[in-house]
Design a protein around this motif. Structure first.
Motif, PDB file in Angstrom:
ATOM      1  N   MET A  56       0.839  -1.197   0.000  1.00 25.17           N
ATOM      2  CA  MET A  56       0.000   0.000   0.000  1.00 25.17           C
ATOM      3  C   MET A  56       0.871   1.244   0.000  1.00 25.17           C
ATOM      4  O   MET A  56       2.062   1.181   0.296  1.00 25.17           O
ATOM      5  CB  MET A  56      -0.897   0.007   1.235  1.00 25.17           C
ATOM      6  N   THR A  59      -1.262   8.622  -0.639  1.00 23.29           N
ATOM      7  CA  THR A  59      -1.187   9.677  -1.644  1.00 23.29           C
ATOM      8  C   THR A  59      -2.271  10.710  -1.363  1.00 23.29           C
ATOM      9  O   THR A  59      -3.297  10.382  -0.762  1.00 23.29           O
ATOM     10  CB  THR A  59      -1.338   9.082  -3.061  1.00 23.29           C
ATOM     11  N   ASP A  90     -16.335   4.661   1.569  1.00 23.68           N
ATOM     12  CA  ASP A  90     -15.205   4.401   0.674  1.00 23.68           C
ATOM     13  C   ASP A  90     -14.051   3.702   1.386  1.00 23.68           C
ATOM     14  O   ASP A  90     -12.973   3.563   0.831  1.00 23.68           O
ATOM     15  CB  ASP A  90     -14.682   5.714   0.081  1.00 23.68           C
ATOM     16  N   ARG A  92     -12.277   4.897   3.744  1.00 20.71           N
ATOM     17  CA  ARG A  92     -11.238   5.849   4.128  1.00 20.71           C
ATOM     18  C   ARG A  92     -11.416   6.175   5.595  1.00 20.71           C
ATOM     19  O   ARG A  92     -12.501   6.518   6.050  1.00 20.71           O
ATOM     20  CB  ARG A  92     -11.354   7.151   3.326  1.00 20.71           C
ATOM     21  N   VAL A 102      -5.400   9.360   0.840  1.00 21.40           N
ATOM     22  CA  VAL A 102      -6.056   8.072   0.636  1.00 21.40           C
ATOM     23  C   VAL A 102      -4.972   6.996   0.641  1.00 21.40           C
ATOM     24  O   VAL A 102      -3.856   7.230   0.189  1.00 21.40           O
ATOM     25  CB  VAL A 102      -6.878   8.062  -0.678  1.00 21.40           C
ATOM     26  N   LEU A 104      -3.874   3.556  -0.813  1.00 13.19           N
ATOM     27  CA  LEU A 104      -4.176   2.739  -1.964  1.00 13.19           C
ATOM     28  C   LEU A 104      -3.304   1.496  -1.988  1.00 13.19           C
ATOM     29  O   LEU A 104      -2.202   1.487  -1.447  1.00 13.19           O
ATOM     30  CB  LEU A 104      -3.931   3.532  -3.260  1.00 13.19           C
ATOM     31  N   ARG A 105      -3.803   0.460  -2.697  1.00 17.03           N
ATOM     32  CA  ARG A 105      -3.015  -0.750  -2.909  1.00 17.03           C
ATOM     33  C   ARG A 105      -2.268  -0.631  -4.224  1.00 17.03           C
ATOM     34  O   ARG A 105      -2.752  -0.040  -5.178  1.00 17.03           O
ATOM     35  CB  ARG A 105      -3.898  -1.986  -2.975  1.00 17.03           C
ATOM     36  N   ARG A 106      -1.115  -1.250  -4.289  1.00 17.35           N
ATOM     37  CA  ARG A 106      -0.339  -1.293  -5.556  1.00 17.35           C
ATOM     38  C   ARG A 106      -0.840  -2.415  -6.390  1.00 17.35           C
ATOM     39  O   ARG A 106      -1.278  -3.398  -6.018  1.00 17.35           O
ATOM     40  CB  ARG A 106       1.139  -1.491  -5.256  1.00 17.35           C
TER      41      ARG A 106
END
Length: 106
Positions: A56, A59, A90, A92, A102, A104-106
């Motif tokens: 993760m 960003t 969401d 968050r 937020v 995020l996953r890669r």
């Protein structure tokens, strides 16, 4: 949510190891080490060690560089723990909403 809790657990264990090795006398030192890890690693590598190990990154909501104030706000709220346990539809966390970030996953 599982990745987030795992990343938090990894970061908490790492902070505890540093605390135990160097600052065992101070009761608040582990929290300060945890905060320092967040403040250093989020702007430099895009997330904490736990985030990176779990695939993760943090960003800004609108993209770009996360800057310095977002990790500061996010970390201050995360150290309170309660904002991290409150999230929206969401997924968050409240600390991310306030900081405008937020996870995020890669």
């Amino acid at each position: 949510m599982g990745r987030r809790f795992a990343a938090y657990g990894i970061d908490a264990v790492l902070a505890w190891i540093v605390y135990y090795a160097f600052f065992y006398e101070s009761p608040w030192a582990s929290l300060l080490v945890f905060a320092a890890m967040n403040l250093v690693f989020i702007p430099t590598i895009g997330g904490t060690i736990g985030h990176r190990l779990m695939g993760m990154f943090v960003t800004p909501l609108r993209g770009g560089y996360v800057g310095l104030w977002r990790p500061l706000v996010r970390t201050a709220l995360l150290c309170l723990l309660l904002p991290a346990l409150v999230w929206d539809s969401d997924q968050r966390g409240f600390h991310d909403k306030i900081a405008g970030t937020v996870l995020l996953r890669r």
